[in-house]
Scaffold this motif. Structure first.
Motif, PDB file in Angstrom:
ATOM      1  N   GLU A 104       7.951  -0.712 -10.986  1.00 47.67           N
ATOM      2  CA  GLU A 104       6.671  -1.016 -10.351  1.00 47.67           C
ATOM      3  C   GLU A 104       6.806  -1.173  -8.839  1.00 47.67           C
ATOM      4  OE1 GLU A 104       7.744  -2.425 -13.144  1.00 47.67           O
ATOM      5  OE2 GLU A 104       6.110  -2.467 -14.610  1.00 47.67           O
ATOM      6  N   ASP A 105       7.898  -1.803  -8.366  1.00 50.49           N
ATOM      7  CA  ASP A 105       8.092  -1.987  -6.922  1.00 50.49           C
ATOM      8  C   ASP A 105       8.128  -0.643  -6.193  1.00 50.49           C
ATOM      9  OD1 ASP A 105       8.140  -4.720  -7.240  1.00 50.49           O
ATOM     10  OD2 ASP A 105      10.325  -4.897  -7.047  1.00 50.49           O
ATOM     11  N   THR A 106       8.836   0.314  -6.764  1.00 50.39           N
ATOM     12  CA  THR A 106       8.923   1.642  -6.160  1.00 50.39           C
ATOM     13  C   THR A 106       7.554   2.316  -6.164  1.00 50.39           C
ATOM     14  OG1 THR A 106      11.216   1.866  -6.862  1.00 50.39           O
ATOM     15  CG2 THR A 106      10.031   3.913  -6.343  1.00 50.39           C
ATOM     16  N   LEU A 107       6.843   2.238  -7.271  1.00 55.44           N
ATOM     17  CA  LEU A 107       5.516   2.841  -7.374  1.00 55.44           C
ATOM     18  C   LEU A 107       4.534   2.185  -6.404  1.00 55.44           C
ATOM     19  CD1 LEU A 107       5.419   3.171 -11.261  1.00 55.44           C
ATOM     20  CD2 LEU A 107       5.672   5.047  -9.604  1.00 55.44           C
ATOM     21  N   GLU A 108       4.655   0.884  -6.217  1.00 62.45           N
ATOM     22  CA  GLU A 108       3.797   0.175  -5.257  1.00 62.45           C
ATOM     23  C   GLU A 108       4.069   0.653  -3.832  1.00 62.45           C
ATOM     24  OE1 GLU A 108       4.481  -3.979  -6.010  1.00 62.45           O
ATOM     25  OE2 GLU A 108       3.335  -3.915  -7.887  1.00 62.45           O
ATOM     26  N   ARG A 109       5.344   0.847  -3.482  1.00 61.57           N
ATOM     27  CA  ARG A 109       5.682   1.335  -2.145  1.00 61.57           C
ATOM     28  C   ARG A 109       5.122   2.737  -1.912  1.00 61.57           C
ATOM     29  NH1 ARG A 109      10.461  -1.275  -3.219  1.00 61.57           N
ATOM     30  NH2 ARG A 109      11.536   0.639  -3.805  1.00 61.57           N
ATOM     31  N   ILE A 110       5.153   3.560  -2.945  1.00 60.59           N
ATOM     32  CA  ILE A 110       4.620   4.918  -2.824  1.00 60.59           C
ATOM     33  C   ILE A 110       3.111   4.859  -2.590  1.00 60.59           C
ATOM     34  CG2 ILE A 110       4.185   7.064  -4.090  1.00 60.59           C
ATOM     35  CD1 ILE A 110       6.914   6.468  -5.555  1.00 60.59           C
ATOM     36  N   ALA A 111       2.407   4.130  -3.428  1.00 58.74           N
ATOM     37  CA  ALA A 111       0.942   4.029  -3.308  1.00 58.74           C
ATOM     38  C   ALA A 111       0.533   3.370  -2.000  1.00 58.74           C
ATOM     39  CB  ALA A 111       0.372   3.250  -4.495  1.00 58.74           C
ATOM     40  N   ASP A 112       1.373   2.475  -1.497  1.00 56.12           N
ATOM     41  CA  ASP A 112       1.076   1.738  -0.274  1.00 56.12           C
ATOM     42  C   ASP A 112       1.308   2.578   0.984  1.00 56.12           C
ATOM     43  OD1 ASP A 112       0.264  -0.604   1.094  1.00 56.12           O
ATOM     44  OD2 ASP A 112       2.344  -1.165   1.440  1.00 56.12           O
ATOM     45  N   ASN A 113       1.702   3.822   0.805  1.00 56.46           N
ATOM     46  CA  ASN A 113       2.037   4.677   1.937  1.00 56.46           C
ATOM     47  C   ASN A 113       0.990   5.767   2.179  1.00 56.46           C
ATOM     48  OD1 ASN A 113       3.704   5.359   4.074  1.00 56.46           O
ATOM     49  ND2 ASN A 113       4.795   6.893   2.871  1.00 56.46           N
ATOM     50  N   CYS A 114      -0.248   5.528   1.781  1.00 61.40           N
ATOM     51  CA  CYS A 114      -1.273   6.550   1.994  1.00 61.40           C
ATOM     52  C   CYS A 114      -1.834   6.443   3.407  1.00 61.40           C
ATOM     53  CB  CYS A 114      -2.375   6.457   0.938  1.00 61.40           C
ATOM     54  SG  CYS A 114      -3.677   5.284   1.294  1.00 61.40           S
ATOM     55  N   PRO A 115      -2.307   7.546   3.984  1.00 57.52           N
ATOM     56  CA  PRO A 115      -2.816   7.537   5.356  1.00 57.52           C
ATOM     57  C   PRO A 115      -3.973   6.563   5.588  1.00 57.52           C
ATOM     58  CG  PRO A 115      -2.449   9.784   4.629  1.00 57.52           C
ATOM     59  CD  PRO A 115      -2.241   8.910   3.434  1.00 57.52           C
ATOM     60  N   VAL A 116      -4.873   6.423   4.631  1.00 53.34           N
ATOM     61  CA  VAL A 116      -5.997   5.495   4.814  1.00 53.34           C
ATOM     62  C   VAL A 116      -5.488   4.059   4.866  1.00 53.34           C
ATOM     63  CG1 VAL A 116      -8.133   4.591   3.800  1.00 53.34           C
ATOM     64  CG2 VAL A 116      -7.683   7.054   3.770  1.00 53.34           C
ATOM     65  N   GLY A 117      -4.590   3.701   3.964  1.00 50.30           N
ATOM     66  CA  GLY A 117      -4.007   2.358   3.983  1.00 50.30           C
ATOM     67  C   GLY A 117      -3.233   2.093   5.259  1.00 50.30           C
ATOM     68  N   ASN A 118      -2.452   3.082   5.698  1.00 52.39           N
ATOM     69  CA  ASN A 118      -1.709   2.919   6.948  1.00 52.39           C
ATOM     70  C   ASN A 118      -2.655   2.739   8.134  1.00 52.39           C
ATOM     71  OD1 ASN A 118       0.848   3.045   5.808  1.00 52.39           O
ATOM     72  ND2 ASN A 118       0.963   5.260   6.010  1.00 52.39           N
ATOM     73  N   THR A 119      -3.759   3.444   8.139  1.00 51.54           N
ATOM     74  CA  THR A 119      -4.739   3.303   9.215  1.00 51.54           C
ATOM     75  C   THR A 119      -5.337   1.904   9.225  1.00 51.54           C
ATOM     76  OG1 THR A 119      -5.252   5.656   9.107  1.00 51.54           O
ATOM     77  CG2 THR A 119      -6.886   4.233  10.166  1.00 51.54           C
ATOM     78  N   LEU A 120      -5.648   1.394   8.045  1.00 47.00           N
ATOM     79  CA  LEU A 120      -6.221   0.048   7.970  1.00 47.00           C
ATOM     80  C   LEU A 120      -5.217  -1.024   8.392  1.00 47.00           C
ATOM     81  CD1 LEU A 120      -8.181   0.368   4.616  1.00 47.00           C
ATOM     82  CD2 LEU A 120      -9.149   0.196   6.921  1.00 47.00           C
ATOM     83  N   LYS A 121      -3.947  -0.817   8.094  1.00 50.17           N
ATOM     84  CA  LYS A 121      -2.912  -1.809   8.433  1.00 50.17           C
ATOM     85  C   LYS A 121      -2.577  -1.820   9.919  1.00 50.17           C
ATOM     86  CE  LYS A 121      -0.698  -0.783   4.339  1.00 50.17           C
ATOM     87  NZ  LYS A 121       0.355   0.000   3.818  1.00 50.17           N
ATOM     88  N   PHE A 122      -2.636  -0.657  10.531  1.00 50.28           N
ATOM     89  CA  PHE A 122      -2.235  -0.533  11.926  1.00 50.28           C
ATOM     90  C   PHE A 122      -3.443  -0.079  12.739  1.00 50.28           C
ATOM     91  CE2 PHE A 122       1.435   0.449   9.232  1.00 50.28           C
ATOM     92  CZ  PHE A 122       2.224  -0.637   9.550  1.00 50.28           C
TER      93      PHE A 122
END
Length: 136
Positions: A104-122
């Motif tokens: 699950e940790d690996t899958l969470e890191r993958i899903a957490d690396n989408c461009p929309v999420g990255n835009t919202l974080k930064f």
């Protein structure tokens, strides 16, 4: 580069166009609530779409039959002006086999690396320009 055209029409709907395809969002409220989606809901949809796309197209899932992938997004907002304090994204995967159990940790890191999420974080730099046109 993404380009979206959003056109407010007839005082009640916005037509979004990208890549020669259109989506109409009605900005009208009836007695039982809004007909279309709020801007906040559209943002959460974009994040869910991006996260599921990145995850389900990853090489780790390439050879594993996927029965179902569901994302549930919830937000909290209490800031003024209105903004999300947090977004919770819960993804449920139903796979044909159990080869990814305890990953699950690996899958969470993958899903957490989408461009929309990255835009919202930064926080991106957003430039707004309004042009007033004279009526014909």
């Amino acid at each position: 580069m993404a380009q979206i055209r959003a056109e407010f029409q007839d005082g009640k709907r916005i037509v979004f166009t990208a890549r020669e395809r259109s989506f109409v969002n009605v900005r009208e409220t009836l007695d039982d609530g809004p007909i279309g989606f709020s801007s906040s809901e559209l943002l959460l949809m974009a994040l869910g779409n991006c996260s599921l796309g990145i995850l389900t197209n990853h090489d780790l899932l390439k050879d594993i039959p996927l029965r179902k992938a569901t994302a549930i997004l919830e937000s909290g907002n209490s800031q003024n002006p209105s903004r999300f304090d947090n977004i919770n994204l819960n993804i449920e995967l139903e796979l044909e086999d159990s080869s990814l159990q305890n990953q699950e940790d690996t899958l969470e890191r993958i899903a957490d690396n989408c461009p929309v999420g990255n835009t919202l974080k930064f926080s991106p730099e957003i430039t707004v320009k309004v042009t007033l046109k004279k009526p014909n």
